[in-house]
Design a protein around this motif. Structure first.
Motif, PDB file in Angstrom:
ATOM      1  N   ASP A   1       5.754  88.169  56.646  1.00 39.92           N
ATOM      2  CA  ASP A   1       4.885  88.546  56.585  1.00 39.92           C
ATOM      3  C   ASP A   1       3.644  89.450  57.042  1.00 39.92           C
ATOM      4  N   ASN A   2       3.574  90.663  55.653  1.00 41.42           N
ATOM      5  CA  ASN A   2       2.766  91.635  56.535  1.00 41.42           C
ATOM      6  C   ASN A   2       2.967  92.380  57.876  1.00 41.42           C
ATOM      7  N   GLU A   3       3.953  92.668  57.518  1.00 34.02           N
ATOM      8  CA  GLU A   3       4.419  93.715  58.473  1.00 34.02           C
ATOM      9  C   GLU A   3       4.768  95.241  57.931  1.00 34.02           C
ATOM     10  N   GLU A   4       4.106  95.978  59.005  1.00 36.87           N
ATOM     11  CA  GLU A   4       4.498  96.940  58.741  1.00 36.87           C
ATOM     12  C   GLU A   4       5.594  97.427  58.975  1.00 36.87           C
ATOM     13  N   LEU A   5       6.823  98.573  58.289  1.00 39.61           N
ATOM     14  CA  LEU A   5       7.436  98.721  57.670  1.00 39.61           C
ATOM     15  C   LEU A   5       7.496 100.067  59.326  1.00 39.61           C
ATOM     16  N   LYS A   6       8.800 100.497  59.895  1.00 37.27           N
ATOM     17  CA  LYS A   6       9.033 101.516  60.993  1.00 37.27           C
ATOM     18  C   LYS A   6      10.196 101.992  60.429  1.00 37.27           C
ATOM     19  N   PRO A   7      10.375 103.348  60.850  1.00 39.95           N
ATOM     20  CA  PRO A   7      11.740 103.602  61.106  1.00 39.95           C
ATOM     21  C   PRO A   7      12.682 103.454  62.222  1.00 39.95           C
ATOM     22  N   ASP A   8      13.861 103.390  61.397  1.00 36.04           N
ATOM     23  CA  ASP A   8      15.456 103.071  62.683  1.00 36.04           C
ATOM     24  C   ASP A   8      14.999 101.505  63.094  1.00 36.04           C
ATOM     25  N   THR A   9      14.249 100.421  61.590  1.00 32.84           N
ATOM     26  CA  THR A   9      13.874  99.387  61.852  1.00 32.84           C
ATOM     27  C   THR A   9      15.408  98.720  60.833  1.00 32.84           C
ATOM     28  N   VAL A  10      15.397  97.443  60.665  1.00 31.39           N
ATOM     29  CA  VAL A  10      16.351  97.224  59.183  1.00 31.39           C
ATOM     30  C   VAL A  10      15.195  95.677  59.246  1.00 31.39           C
ATOM     31  N   TYR A  11      15.452  95.394  58.276  1.00 25.85           N
ATOM     32  CA  TYR A  11      14.632  93.983  57.243  1.00 25.85           C
ATOM     33  C   TYR A  11      15.165  93.618  56.754  1.00 25.85           C
ATOM     34  N   ILE A  12      15.785  92.291  57.008  1.00 24.58           N
ATOM     35  CA  ILE A  12      16.400  91.161  56.349  1.00 24.58           C
ATOM     36  C   ILE A  12      15.908  90.093  55.602  1.00 24.58           C
ATOM     37  N   ALA A  13      15.888  90.317  54.443  1.00 27.14           N
ATOM     38  CA  ALA A  13      14.899  89.480  53.403  1.00 27.14           C
ATOM     39  C   ALA A  13      15.149  88.090  53.855  1.00 27.14           C
ATOM     40  N   PRO A  14      13.880  87.156  54.470  1.00 27.31           N
ATOM     41  CA  PRO A  14      14.529  86.153  54.547  1.00 27.31           C
ATOM     42  C   PRO A  14      14.713  84.712  53.212  1.00 27.31           C
ATOM     43  N   GLY A  15      15.252  84.407  53.708  1.00 24.15           N
ATOM     44  CA  GLY A  15      15.826  82.638  52.655  1.00 24.15           C
ATOM     45  C   GLY A  15      14.797  82.280  52.048  1.00 24.15           C
ATOM     46  N   ASN A  16      14.876  81.795  50.733  1.00 23.77           N
ATOM     47  CA  ASN A  16      14.461  81.188  49.561  1.00 23.77           C
ATOM     48  C   ASN A  16      13.273  81.808  49.683  1.00 23.77           C
ATOM     49  N   TYR A  17      12.232  83.581  49.888  1.00 25.03           N
ATOM     50  CA  TYR A  17      11.247  84.455  49.725  1.00 25.03           C
ATOM     51  C   TYR A  17      11.717  85.155  48.916  1.00 25.03           C
ATOM     52  N   HIS A  18      11.033  85.931  48.070  1.00 24.84           N
ATOM     53  CA  HIS A  18      11.486  87.275  47.567  1.00 24.84           C
ATOM     54  C   HIS A  18      10.573  88.590  48.668  1.00 24.84           C
ATOM     55  N   LEU A  19      10.974  89.311  49.190  1.00 23.23           N
ATOM     56  CA  LEU A  19      10.440  90.413  49.581  1.00 23.23           C
ATOM     57  C   LEU A  19       9.585  91.357  48.995  1.00 23.23           C
ATOM     58  N   GLY A  20       8.476  91.169  49.184  1.00 19.49           N
ATOM     59  CA  GLY A  20       7.676  92.808  48.560  1.00 19.49           C
ATOM     60  C   GLY A  20       6.900  93.819  49.364  1.00 19.49           C
ATOM     61  N   LEU A  21       7.018  94.885  48.934  1.00 18.56           N
ATOM     62  CA  LEU A  21       6.002  96.317  49.869  1.00 18.56           C
ATOM     63  C   LEU A  21       5.019  96.533  49.145  1.00 18.56           C
ATOM     64  N   LYS A  22       3.958  96.552  49.505  1.00 18.98           N
ATOM     65  CA  LYS A  22       2.921  96.875  49.492  1.00 18.98           C
ATOM     66  C   LYS A  22       2.559  98.517  51.041  1.00 18.98           C
ATOM     67  N   ALA A  23       1.529  99.396  49.851  1.00 17.65           N
ATOM     68  CA  ALA A  23       1.480 100.769  50.000  1.00 17.65           C
ATOM     69  C   ALA A  23      -0.331 100.558  50.664  1.00 17.65           C
ATOM     70  N   SER A  24      -0.695 100.819  51.818  1.00 15.81           N
ATOM     71  CA  SER A  24      -1.924 100.532  52.809  1.00 15.81           C
ATOM     72  C   SER A  24      -1.994 101.742  52.925  1.00 15.81           C
ATOM     73  N   GLY A  25      -2.693 103.055  52.146  1.00 12.10           N
ATOM     74  CA  GLY A  25      -3.223 104.120  52.793  1.00 12.10           C
ATOM     75  C   GLY A  25      -1.360 105.475  52.919  1.00 12.10           C
ATOM     76  N   SER A  26      -1.381 105.541  54.185  1.00 19.51           N
ATOM     77  CA  SER A  26       0.112 106.268  54.381  1.00 19.51           C
ATOM     78  C   SER A  26       0.630 104.800  54.962  1.00 19.51           C
ATOM     79  N   LYS A  27       1.171 103.968  55.289  1.00 22.19           N
ATOM     80  CA  LYS A  27       1.725 102.673  55.445  1.00 22.19           C
ATOM     81  C   LYS A  27       2.160 102.289  54.711  1.00 22.19           C
ATOM     82  N   VAL A  28       3.021 101.467  54.313  1.00 22.54           N
ATOM     83  CA  VAL A  28       4.231  99.924  53.880  1.00 22.54           C
ATOM     84  C   VAL A  28       3.346  98.993  54.554  1.00 22.54           C
TER      85      VAL A  28
END
Length: 348
Positions: free
Chosen positions: A220-247
């Motif tokens: 939760d509340n983790e900044e997306l980084k390049p060259d990184t694969v994020y697997i959505a955790p079981g039992n949670y929808h994985l959302g994305l939110k923008a804050s300035g130039s970061k997601v």
């Protein structure tokens, strides 16, 4: 026996589990237990002798564990296999490896290796058996083509994202795609694989060991980084939110979408609002239509959609929905998808 009756072999070292599985299955008019095995070795022998349509396979057993039994059966007498797994770290790791080695699907025991509450997942088990019986088992035994890893001469531009949706058969396709994405693509990759808690973490750890990119279960509340694969955790929808130039990521436990959580449509929809045309999304093997609505929105904003072709899909459901709606820009076997992703990112 009626040809429409699904013949099932139960392989489990627990007498209680064998009794419960047999009772659940034999109450169905379209199913028949044709054999029971107490060890992995006995399971292999009976799979060859009885020629069942579907096998339920325990993970931890004496003589031969479920993973090793799967490997032998898929070589000697390929059969759709459903792993019956407890939620322990060891069991989930073995289950993920079994899925990559030919098992079609798995079901989680609700509470430990001998569960008095297993009947609570009876309907799920029966649905998985019926679906497994329809699987073209040759898809599970196809020689997996080792794609040439794409080379990138310069760092790719950031500000883009790769999204991947997968369900039944997904671990095999992810095992072909993720390890063949080269370091230096300089974008984050978000994967929504339909799996319960614990198993998504094991999937992430296994892929991380064999990939150039860093693979992890999303938090939760983790900044997306390049060259990184994020697997959505079981039992949670994985959302994305923008804050300035970061997601940033966020985890959501609102109602299931398409009867699943995590759902690809949830992630695709929010990603489309942020990244607009800078999305490359791949919809892989799986039942149902999850990802199709999200693909529509991505297409609306000018993103690119890849659908896994029927050739390598264990279940041609999710990609088929995308193809039939004419959302797919490319329809490719799983061994060509990593190369296409890099090409679309501008790396060739």
């Amino acid at each position: 026996m009626d040809d429409k009756v699904i013949k099932i072999l139960i392989v489990d070292d627990s007498g209680f589990m064998r009794m419960v599985l047999k009772d659940i299955i034999e109450k169905q008019k379209d199913m028949k237990v044709v054999g029971i095995a107490k060890t992995g070795l006995e399971g292999v022998e009976k799979a060859i002798q009885l020629k069942p349509d579907v096998i339920t396979m325990d993970v931890e057993m004496p003589e031969l564990n479920g993973l090793e039994a799967v490997k032998i059966i898929m070589k000697k007498r390929p059969t759709p296999i459903i792993m019956v797994s407890s939620l322990t770290s060891k069991d989930s790791e073995i289950t993920i490896e079994a899925l990559e080695n030919g098992a079609v699907d798995f079901i989680q025991k609700p509470a430990g290796s001998v569960s008095w509450t297993f009947r609570t997942v009876a309907d799920e088990l029966l649905e998985k058996i019926r679906n497994a019986a329809k699987v073209d088992v040759t898809k599970m035994t196809m020689r997996r083509i080792k794609p040439k890893k794409p080379r990138i001469s310069t760092m790719l531009r950031g500000q883009k994202i790769v999204l991947i949706a997968s369900s039944t058969g997904g671990p095999r396709s992810l095992d072909t795609i993720i390890p063949n994405l080269p370091k230096g693509i300089n974008v984050p990759v978000v994967v929504v694989q339909h799996m319960p808690p614990g198993f998504t973490n094991s999937l992430a750890k296994r892929l991380d060991k064999i990939s150039e990119l860093h693979v992890k279960e999303a938090e939760d509340n983790e900044e997306l980084k390049p060259d990184t694969v994020y697997i959505a955790p079981g039992n949670y929808h994985l959302g994305l939110k923008a804050s300035g130039s970061k997601v940033y990521t966020f985890l959501d436990q609102s109602d299931k979408i398409n009867n699943v959580r995590p759902a690809a449509d949830f992630t695709f929809d929010l990603a489309a609002e942020i990244y607009k045309s800078n999305i490359i999304a791949a919809v892989l093997t799986g039942m149902g239509k999850d990802g199709a609505k999200g693909a529509f929105k991505i297409k609306h904003y000018g993103g690119k959609i890849i659908a896994e072709s029927k050739e390598t899909c264990v279940v041609y459901g999710m990609p088929k929905a995308v193809v039939e709606e004419n959302y797919a820009d490319f329809v490719l076997p799983n061994y060509e998808i990593a190369d296409k992703i890099v090409e679309l990112l501008g790396g060739k």
